[in-house]
Design an enzyme around this catalytic site. Structure first.
Site, PDB file in Angstrom:
ATOM      1  N   GLU A 201      43.080 -32.431 -27.587  1.00 47.51           N
ATOM      2  CA  GLU A 201      44.005 -32.397 -28.643  1.00 47.51           C
ATOM      3  C   GLU A 201      43.596 -31.163 -29.534  1.00 47.51           C
ATOM      4  O   GLU A 201      42.757 -31.412 -30.780  1.00 47.51           O
ATOM      5  CB  GLU A 201      43.826 -33.708 -29.435  1.00 47.51           C
ATOM      6  CG  GLU A 201      44.329 -34.954 -28.706  1.00 47.51           C
ATOM      7  CD  GLU A 201      44.742 -36.118 -29.796  1.00 47.51           C
ATOM      8  OE1 GLU A 201      44.069 -35.966 -30.797  1.00 47.51           O
ATOM      9  OE2 GLU A 201      45.212 -37.044 -29.039  1.00 47.51           O
TER      10      GLU A 201
ATOM     11  N   GLU B  31      46.029 -41.223 -23.022  1.00 49.59           N
ATOM     12  CA  GLU B  31      45.636 -41.917 -24.133  1.00 49.59           C
ATOM     13  C   GLU B  31      46.887 -42.593 -24.341  1.00 49.59           C
ATOM     14  O   GLU B  31      48.064 -41.837 -24.711  1.00 49.59           O
ATOM     15  CB  GLU B  31      45.343 -41.481 -25.353  1.00 49.59           C
ATOM     16  CG  GLU B  31      43.779 -40.889 -25.328  1.00 49.59           C
ATOM     17  CD  GLU B  31      43.298 -40.249 -26.621  1.00 49.59           C
ATOM     18  OE1 GLU B  31      43.765 -40.692 -27.646  1.00 49.59           O
ATOM     19  OE2 GLU B  31      42.133 -39.587 -26.794  1.00 49.59           O
TER      20      GLU B  31
END
Ligand code: PNW
Length: 478
Positions: A197, A384
Site C-alpha cells: 500500500e 487483503e
C-alpha cells in the site's frame, strides 16, 4: 420450472432418476451441488498479517526501532497510547498461529518481514538472528503444508535510515534488503511481495501527518516521497529476480477501486478511466512504466524528479498483482474533460466498525476487472480483504460475528463473479488471521477471524473462522 418450487423440482428429479435406475450423487462436505459458487480448482485460500501488527518482541534478537515504534510511542498518536510492543506476541507464539491456519485448512499465509530485524540500521551489516526467526516461522508453515507469501515492507521502515522515504538512498537500501532476503529465503519462499500500500507509507506518512513518521510536506516533496516508494518497489523486483530467479514477484497494493454506479457502457468506461487516473502515481506508473501525462500536467512544477532508469525499474514485469480490497468509490460518467465524476457517500451509507470502511462488496469484482481490463496482468491475488467488527465475547466464550460473515460472504460472491468470467484471480488472503495492532486505532478495532484477549494472548476462533473453514473445505462461497 413454472408452478413448482425448487424443492419440489429436486424431489421430482430424484424420483425420476430412481425410476430410471440411476442414483444422483450425494452432496456432502467438500462436494458441490450444481449452481453452487465454486472457485476454480487449485484456488489459493489464505490469511494475511503484518510484522509490526502481530509480532511484539520489539527488542528481541537485535531488532532496532522502526518509524512505527517511534510514532506509536508519541503521546496522543494512537488510540489509548497503544503500541506494537507486545501486540499478539506472535514472535513467540508463532507455532500456535500456524496451528490456527492449519485448523482452518488454509493453504497459504501472507506474512511480512520486519526490515529492522534483518537490517537493524536499515542497511550495512545484516543481523542473522533476525532472519533466523523467519526461517523458523517458514519451516513451521512448510511442515504444515502452508505456502508462505512474504511481504518485504509493510510500513515498518527502520528508523535509522537518514531522511526516511524523503531520501532516494532509502529506495536503494530497500533493493539491497530485498535482494538479501530473497537470496537467503529462496529455498523456503516462492512468492514475494515488495511493498504494501504505497499511499499509506508515502502520502499518509509524509503529506497528511496521519501515519508514521507524521510529516506534512508540501506537494513537491510529497510527490518525491511517492516516487521513492515506487522506485523502491522497482529496485526490489530487480533485486529479487537477480537473487532468487525462480521466485514469483508481485506487490500488495490498495489501488482505489472505482465502481460504476450503474453497470452500463458509459459508467463502466468511466470507472476504467478513474482507475487509471486515480491510481496514477502508484499502480498506473508500475503497470505502464511511466507516469500518465495527465498526472504530470496536473502536478506541473511539483511533479517528481525522475532519474534515467527509474521508470524502467518501476515498470518491471510482475508475475502477479496483489490487490488489498476493502471499500468502493462509486463513479459515474459525465461531460467533464476527464469523463467521470466521483459520488460522495450519503450519511446513511452503511459502514463496518472502522469509519472509512463503507460496505460495497461489488468493489472486489471491479478491483479485479478494472485492473485486468486496463493492464492484463498475468495473475491477480486478493492480498487483503476483511473488516473490523464490534466483537463481543458471550458468557460461554463465543464470538458470533455475523456482520463479518455477511461482509466476507458478499465479497466472495462478487469475487466468484470475477473468476467465473475468466479473470485470472489465483487466490484470496483474508485480513486478518487474528485481531492485532490496527495502527492509529491501536487494539480498539478488531479485524481478525480469531479473537485475541490482549491481556492473556489467548486466541479464540470466531464464527467467521468456522465459516471460512467451510469455504476452504468446499472451495466455494457458503
Ligand atoms: C490495510 N483506508 O490498511 C493494511 O494493509 C493493514 O495493515 C490494515 O490493518 C488493514 O488494511 C485494515 O485497516 C488500510 O483508509 C488502511 O481505506 C486504511 C485504508 C485501507 C487499508
Amino acid at each position: 420450472m413454472k408452478g413448482i418450487t425448487r424443492r419440489q423440482f429436486g424431489k421430482a428429479a430424484a424420483a425420476a432418476a430412481a425410476l430410471a435406475g440411476v442414483s444422483l450423487p450425494e452432496i456432502s462436505r467438500g462436494q458441490q451441488a450444481p449452481g453452487v459458487r465454486q472457485f476454480p480448482p487449485g484456488f489459493v485460500w489464505g490469511c494475511a498479517t503484518a510484522a509490526y501488527q502481530i509480532e511484539g518482541a520489539v527488542k528481541d534478537d537485535g531488532r532496532k526501532p522502526s518509524v512505527w515504534d517511534v510514532y506509536s510511542h508519541i503521546p496522543g498518536k494512537t488510540f489509548n497510547g497503544d503500541t506494537g510492543d507486545v501486540a499478539d506476541d506472535s514472535y513467540h507464539l508463532y507455532k500456535e498461529d500456524v496451528r490456527l491456519l492449519k485448523n482452518l485448512g488454509a493453504g497459504a499465509y501472507r506474512m511480512s518481514i520486519s526490515w529492522s530485524r534483518v537490517f537493524p540500521e536499515g542497511k550495512g551489516a545484516p543481523n542473522p538472528l533476525g532472519l533466523d526467526h523467519y526461517k523458523r516461522v517458514l519451516d513451521e508453515l512448510l511442515a504444515n503444508s502452508i505456502t508462505p507469501y512474504v511481504t518485504l515492507f509493510h510500513w515498518d521502515l527502520p528508523d535509522a535510515l537518514p531522511g526516511g522515504w524523503q531520501s532516494r538512498s532509502t529506495s536503494m537500501a530497500f533493493g539491497d534488503y530485498a535482494g538479501y532476503v530473497a537470496r537467503e529465503l529462496q529455498d523456503r519462499v516462492q512468492h514475494f511481495m515488495t511493498t504494501n500500500e504505497f499511499v499509506c507509507f508515502t502520502d499518509l506518512g509524509y503529506r497528511f501527518a496521519h501515519f508514521a513518521p507524521g510529516m506534512s510536506l508540501p506537494p513537491r516533496e510529497a510527490n518525491q516521497v511517492r516516487h521513492h516508494g515506487i522506485l523502491a518497489h522497482g529496485l526490489g523486483v530487480q533485486a529479487i529476480r537477480a537473487n532468487a530467479p525462480r521466485a514469483q514477484v508481485g506487490l500488495a497494493e490498495n489501488a482505489n477501486v472505482y465502481v460504476p454506479v450503474i453497470e452500463d457502457e458509459r459508467n463502466i468506461e468511466a470507472a476504467r478511466r478513474a482507475t487509471r487516473d486515480g491510481n496514477a502515481p502508484f499502480l498506473t506508473a508500475l503497470m505502464e512504466g511511466n507516469y500518465p501525462q495527465s498526472y504530470l500536467e496536473r502536478e506541473g512544477a511539483n511533479a517528481p524528479h525522475v532519474e534515467p532508469g527509474d521508470m524502467k525499474a518501476i515498470g518491471s514485469r510482475l508475475d502477479f498483482v496483489g490487490l488489498n480490497v476493502y471499500t468502493p468509490t462509486y463513479v459515474r460518467a459525465d461531460a467533464s474533460p476527464r469523463g467521470y465524476a466521483i459520488e460522495t457517500y450519503p450519511s446513511s451509507y452503511p459502514k463496518m466498525a472502522s469509519p472509512w470502511l463503507y460496505l460495497g462488496p461489488e468493489c472486489i469484482y471491479w478491483a479485479v476487472r478494472n485492473v485486468c481490463d486496463l493492464w492484463k496482468p498475468a495473475a491477480i491475488y486478493i492480498t487483503e480483504n476483511g473488516c473490523s467488527a464490534d466483537d463481543v465475547v458471550t458468557p460461554d466464550g463465543r464470538i458470533e460475528d455475523t456482520d463479518r460473515v455477511m461482509y466476507l460472504r458478499n465479497h466472495l460472491t462478487h469475487l466468484h463473479r470475477a473468476t467465473s468470467e475468466g479473470y485470472p484471480v489465483k487466490g484470496y488472503f483474508l485480513w486478518s488471521l487474528l485481531d492485532n495492532f490496527e495502527w492509529l486505532d491501536g487494539y480498539s478495532k478488531r479485524f481478525g477471524i480469531h479473537y485475541v484477549d490482549f491481556a492473556t494472548e489467548k486466541r479464540i476462533p470466531k464464527l467467521s473462522a468456522e465459516w471460512y473453514c467451510e469455504v476452504i473445505a468446499r472451495n466455494a462461497v457458503v
